[in-house]
Design an enzyme around this catalytic site. Structure first.
Site, PDB file in Angstrom:
ATOM      1  N   ASP A  86      47.804  39.338  36.046  1.00 28.99           N
ATOM      2  CA  ASP A  86      48.987  38.603  35.928  1.00 28.99           C
ATOM      3  C   ASP A  86      49.596  37.908  36.835  1.00 28.99           C
ATOM      4  O   ASP A  86      49.070  37.808  37.794  1.00 28.99           O
ATOM      5  CB  ASP A  86      49.982  40.016  35.273  1.00 28.99           C
ATOM      6  CG  ASP A  86      49.937  41.001  36.590  1.00 28.99           C
ATOM      7  OD1 ASP A  86      49.538  40.882  37.649  1.00 28.99           O
ATOM      8  OD2 ASP A  86      50.704  42.083  36.354  1.00 28.99           O
TER       9      ASP A  86
ATOM     10  N   TYR B 177      52.011  35.873  39.566  1.00 30.96           N
ATOM     11  CA  TYR B 177      52.495  36.279  40.830  1.00 30.96           C
ATOM     12  C   TYR B 177      53.896  36.873  40.449  1.00 30.96           C
ATOM     13  O   TYR B 177      54.655  36.281  39.795  1.00 30.96           O
ATOM     14  CB  TYR B 177      52.648  35.071  41.982  1.00 30.96           C
ATOM     15  CG  TYR B 177      51.359  34.783  42.387  1.00 30.96           C
ATOM     16  CD1 TYR B 177      50.401  35.477  43.070  1.00 30.96           C
ATOM     17  CD2 TYR B 177      50.931  33.248  42.289  1.00 30.96           C
ATOM     18  CE1 TYR B 177      49.380  35.024  43.619  1.00 30.96           C
ATOM     19  CE2 TYR B 177      49.711  32.727  42.780  1.00 30.96           C
ATOM     20  CZ  TYR B 177      48.699  33.688  43.529  1.00 30.96           C
ATOM     21  OH  TYR B 177      47.630  33.137  43.942  1.00 30.96           O
TER      22      TYR B 177
ATOM     23  N   PHE C  52      46.413  32.278  40.084  1.00 29.70           N
ATOM     24  CA  PHE C  52      46.170  32.299  41.229  1.00 29.70           C
ATOM     25  C   PHE C  52      46.866  30.971  41.785  1.00 29.70           C
ATOM     26  O   PHE C  52      46.839  31.015  43.280  1.00 29.70           O
ATOM     27  CB  PHE C  52      44.574  32.079  41.781  1.00 29.70           C
ATOM     28  CG  PHE C  52      43.871  33.220  41.217  1.00 29.70           C
ATOM     29  CD1 PHE C  52      44.017  34.603  42.063  1.00 29.70           C
ATOM     30  CD2 PHE C  52      42.793  33.428  40.142  1.00 29.70           C
ATOM     31  CE1 PHE C  52      43.548  35.706  41.745  1.00 29.70           C
ATOM     32  CE2 PHE C  52      42.230  34.605  39.791  1.00 29.70           C
ATOM     33  CZ  PHE C  52      42.534  35.739  40.413  1.00 29.70           C
TER      34      PHE C  52
ATOM     35  N   HIS D 187      38.514  41.441  43.379  1.00 24.19           N
ATOM     36  CA  HIS D 187      39.377  40.559  43.352  1.00 24.19           C
ATOM     37  C   HIS D 187      39.720  39.930  44.899  1.00 24.19           C
ATOM     38  O   HIS D 187      39.677  40.794  45.913  1.00 24.19           O
ATOM     39  CB  HIS D 187      40.650  41.576  42.892  1.00 24.19           C
ATOM     40  CG  HIS D 187      41.900  40.688  42.442  1.00 24.19           C
ATOM     41  ND1 HIS D 187      42.778  40.136  43.633  1.00 24.19           N
ATOM     42  CD2 HIS D 187      42.111  40.043  41.440  1.00 24.19           C
ATOM     43  CE1 HIS D 187      43.795  39.381  42.874  1.00 24.19           C
ATOM     44  NE2 HIS D 187      43.283  39.315  41.619  1.00 24.19           N
TER      45      HIS D 187
END
Length: 237
Positions: free
Chosen positions: A64, A66, A77, A202
């Site tokens: 999801d 930031y 990202f 991740h």
């Protein structure tokens, strides 16, 4: 009615007419009215706006957005210009620095690059890298707060439409949530189309040490693209 502005509008039209979509929109209307939500409403669909269905060559799948002020702008990202890089993005760029993707410059990479004042990863998006989160909104300071509200149904449809297409695509699945989409991709894939699916931990500092570093995601992607007769991605930002 959502207006993306490219071929996604027609491709995703059936989703906008489903019951879950109406429920999701009601939820979001209340959330934006009563809480601080990221990204700004006008940026929620930026990943699809920057990278049309027909242009998509690579999918980088996040979780999801930031959830701290000024960071989210609709691309997984990525952050807007002049915003300090979050830890996950720092690790992605650290991995990029150690990946020998630059060897593809002779095959065409390097011709696209231009400084961007829109956001750190927008040059990737403009070359066909769909920077997609599985959930497209989040409440401030509350990671995962909009999961299970309907976004996953929508983004699954995006992934499925791409996987069911006639061209091979690179799917980079970082993290456990993203990796769960592997079966969705395989089930939608046509018998005569072969996608490259890359899974890894991740890039968050909490998990990157478990095998994220050294994955050479960028050069592996360009190997695949060149093997398919395409122009490699210029990964510079």
């Amino acid at each position: 009615m959502v207006r993306i502005g490219n071929d996604w509008d027609e491709i995703l039209k059936p989703e906008f007419e489903k019951d879950y979509w109406g429920s999701l929109q009601n939820f979001l209307q209340e959330e934006y009215a009563t809480n601080t939500i990221y990204p700004p409403a006008e940026d929620v669909f930026n990943a699809l706006r920057y990278t049309s269905y027909s242009d998509t060559r690579v999918v980088i799948l996040g979780q999801d957005p930031y959830h701290e002020p000024g960071q989210a702008h609709g691309l997984a990202f990525s952050v807007p210009a002049d915003i300090q890089y979050p830890p996950s993005l720092k690790n992605i760029l650290k991995e990029l620095e150690g990946d020998p993707w630059q060897g593809f410059a002779s095959a065409g990479a390097g011709e696209f690059h231009t400084d961007s004042d829109e956001g750190v990863l927008t040059p990737w998006a403009k070359q066909g890298v769909l920077l997609l989160n599985t959930v497209l909104t989040v409440r401030a300071h509350e990671a995962g707060s909009h999961r299970g509200k309907g976004w996953e149904i929508f983004t699954d449809a995006v992934i499925e439409k791409l996987a069911a297409g006639d061209k091979g695509i690179v799917f980079i699945l970082w993290g456990a949530q993203a990796a769960r989409k592997k079966d969705l991709i395989l089930d939608a894939m046509k018998p005569d189309v072969r996608h490259l699916i890359i899974t890894a931990p991740h890039p968050s500092p909490l998990s990157a040490h478990r095998g994220f570093f050294g994955g050479r995601y960028f050069s592996r992607t360009n190997y695949y693209i060149c093997d398919q007769g395409g122009k490699p991605i210029d990964w510079r930002i």
